[in-house]
Design an enzyme around this catalytic site. Sequence first.
Site, PDB file in Angstrom:
ATOM      1  N   GLY A 139       4.699  40.529  -4.649  1.00 58.93           N
ATOM      2  CA  GLY A 139       5.072  41.496  -5.677  1.00 58.93           C
ATOM      3  C   GLY A 139       3.912  42.313  -6.185  1.00 58.93           C
ATOM      4  O   GLY A 139       3.868  42.696  -7.350  1.00 58.93           O
ATOM      5  N   ARG A 140       2.960  42.619  -5.290  1.00 57.39           N
ATOM      6  CA  ARG A 140       1.796  43.431  -5.632  1.00 57.39           C
ATOM      7  C   ARG A 140       1.033  42.848  -6.819  1.00 57.39           C
ATOM      8  O   ARG A 140       0.492  43.570  -7.659  1.00 57.39           O
ATOM      9  CB  ARG A 140       2.211  44.876  -5.901  1.00 57.39           C
ATOM     10  CG  ARG A 140       2.974  45.465  -4.736  1.00 57.39           C
ATOM     11  CD  ARG A 140       3.337  46.910  -4.895  1.00 57.39           C
ATOM     12  NE  ARG A 140       4.089  47.352  -3.717  1.00 57.39           N
ATOM     13  CZ  ARG A 140       4.388  48.600  -3.431  1.00 57.39           C
ATOM     14  NH1 ARG A 140       3.989  49.555  -4.238  1.00 57.39           N
ATOM     15  NH2 ARG A 140       5.068  48.912  -2.358  1.00 57.39           N
ATOM     16  N   GLY A 141       1.003  41.514  -6.881  1.00 56.01           N
ATOM     17  CA  GLY A 141       0.287  40.818  -7.938  1.00 56.01           C
ATOM     18  C   GLY A 141       1.150  40.411  -9.112  1.00 56.01           C
ATOM     19  O   GLY A 141       0.731  39.584  -9.926  1.00 56.01           O
ATOM     20  N   HIS A 154       4.712  53.772  11.495  1.00 52.52           N
ATOM     21  CA  HIS A 154       4.476  53.497  10.075  1.00 52.52           C
ATOM     22  C   HIS A 154       5.552  54.121   9.192  1.00 52.52           C
ATOM     23  O   HIS A 154       5.975  53.530   8.196  1.00 52.52           O
ATOM     24  CB  HIS A 154       3.090  54.026   9.689  1.00 52.52           C
ATOM     25  CG  HIS A 154       2.488  53.341   8.513  1.00 52.52           C
ATOM     26  ND1 HIS A 154       1.163  53.451   8.189  1.00 52.52           N
ATOM     27  CD2 HIS A 154       3.010  52.528   7.564  1.00 52.52           C
ATOM     28  CE1 HIS A 154       0.891  52.746   7.108  1.00 52.52           C
ATOM     29  NE2 HIS A 154       2.006  52.180   6.701  1.00 52.52           N
ATOM     30  N   TYR A 186      -4.989  53.476   6.670  1.00 49.95           N
ATOM     31  CA  TYR A 186      -5.660  52.744   5.598  1.00 49.95           C
ATOM     32  C   TYR A 186      -7.139  53.118   5.560  1.00 49.95           C
ATOM     33  O   TYR A 186      -7.917  52.785   6.464  1.00 49.95           O
ATOM     34  CB  TYR A 186      -5.528  51.229   5.801  1.00 49.95           C
ATOM     35  CG  TYR A 186      -4.113  50.695   5.766  1.00 49.95           C
ATOM     36  CD1 TYR A 186      -3.053  51.436   5.231  1.00 49.95           C
ATOM     37  CD2 TYR A 186      -3.826  49.432   6.270  1.00 49.95           C
ATOM     38  CE1 TYR A 186      -1.762  50.938   5.202  1.00 49.95           C
ATOM     39  CE2 TYR A 186      -2.533  48.914   6.233  1.00 49.95           C
ATOM     40  CZ  TYR A 186      -1.511  49.675   5.709  1.00 49.95           C
ATOM     41  OH  TYR A 186      -0.239  49.163   5.687  1.00 49.95           O
ATOM     42  N   SER A 233       3.711  43.179   0.746  1.00 48.11           N
ATOM     43  CA  SER A 233       3.729  42.929  -0.703  1.00 48.11           C
ATOM     44  C   SER A 233       4.623  41.743  -1.045  1.00 48.11           C
ATOM     45  O   SER A 233       5.434  41.804  -1.976  1.00 48.11           O
ATOM     46  CB  SER A 233       4.190  44.183  -1.462  1.00 48.11           C
ATOM     47  OG  SER A 233       3.301  45.254  -1.272  1.00 48.11           O
ATOM     48  N   PRO A 234       4.489  40.618  -0.321  1.00 42.95           N
ATOM     49  CA  PRO A 234       5.366  39.467  -0.577  1.00 42.95           C
ATOM     50  C   PRO A 234       5.074  38.767  -1.895  1.00 42.95           C
ATOM     51  O   PRO A 234       5.870  37.935  -2.333  1.00 42.95           O
ATOM     52  CB  PRO A 234       5.084  38.546   0.615  1.00 42.95           C
ATOM     53  CG  PRO A 234       3.669  38.842   0.983  1.00 42.95           C
ATOM     54  CD  PRO A 234       3.520  40.325   0.764  1.00 42.95           C
TER      55      PRO A 234
END
Length: 326
Positions: free
Chosen positions: A202-204, A120, A54, A199-200
């Site tokens: 849903g990525r926004g 990863h 990252y 991403s719980p």
Amino acid sequence: MQRRQLRDLTCSAIGLGCMGLSQGYGASGADESVATIGRALDLGVTMIDTAQSYGSGHNEELVGRAIAGRRDDVVLATKVGIVREPDGVRLDAHPDRLPAYCGASLRRLGVDVIDLYYLHRVDPRVPLAESVGALAGLVAAGKVRELGVCELGADQLRQAVAVHPIAAVQCEWSLLWREPEDDVLPAARELGVGVVPYSPLGRGMLTGALPAGDFVPGDFRHGDPRFAGPALDHNLVRAGALRRWAEERGLTAGQLALAWLLAQGPDVVPIPGTRSPLRVAENAAAAAVTLSAEDLAWLDREVPRDAWAGDRRSFAAHGLRRGGAG
């Protein structure tokens, strides 16, 4: 804050995914990022998740700065196996190089031991058992407490566990994307492996936290079929209905989405990402939400897994080439 168990690690029921502080959603300020992590710790969020890839190490440095003097408050997770360089992203989980990668992460984080060290991604040039074996050597050396894996299928997860106990498997899982329920989740439970959904939210998508116009450069949702064209229009309608239902119950859509994941079992520890200290508090509050059997039945009926449009797999297959691996 509730506590949950990932093998011998006791952590908060909800963690903080830090990727977006360095990449994936455009630029972010260092001071705000450090404040966000600090706020999470103040609220009892102990699972702090980062990775060497990252921001090419920048994210680990941010985390290290934020947790300085607070090591006992943190269950520190980072990852190895994706290398981000100026000319692109590549996989590298060669056993000979994993110890050096671990040492570099320890230095950036400013700690002596990593609580949860994930592979990863599987390096296709290296047998999975060899990569996991090298990581097991880091446990034996006292550099790592527990091992995790990311984006493995059920058979691969069994291969990994055959080499060394695995505390957690990390995968994208939310009301928007439920494919892990088919094979990964049953295998994890068979093997005693915890599940850490990234991403719980849903990525926004589930919270409505999408830009008004086009995605900014570097936003890895650009190119995801779920966030483009007719599929996006369809998904926004579904997400809007979900938000309205949550508001009727005094919740935000994000809290509902996190509470739904927590209700899937005591072995689930979602790690929502955010850059906002206020959003951290909102997410943390979801740990106190209990959904009734009727609530869960409504969600299964009104927001079933096939309610959403767009295939995440076609996006994920190109994630490394595009620089979007989570």
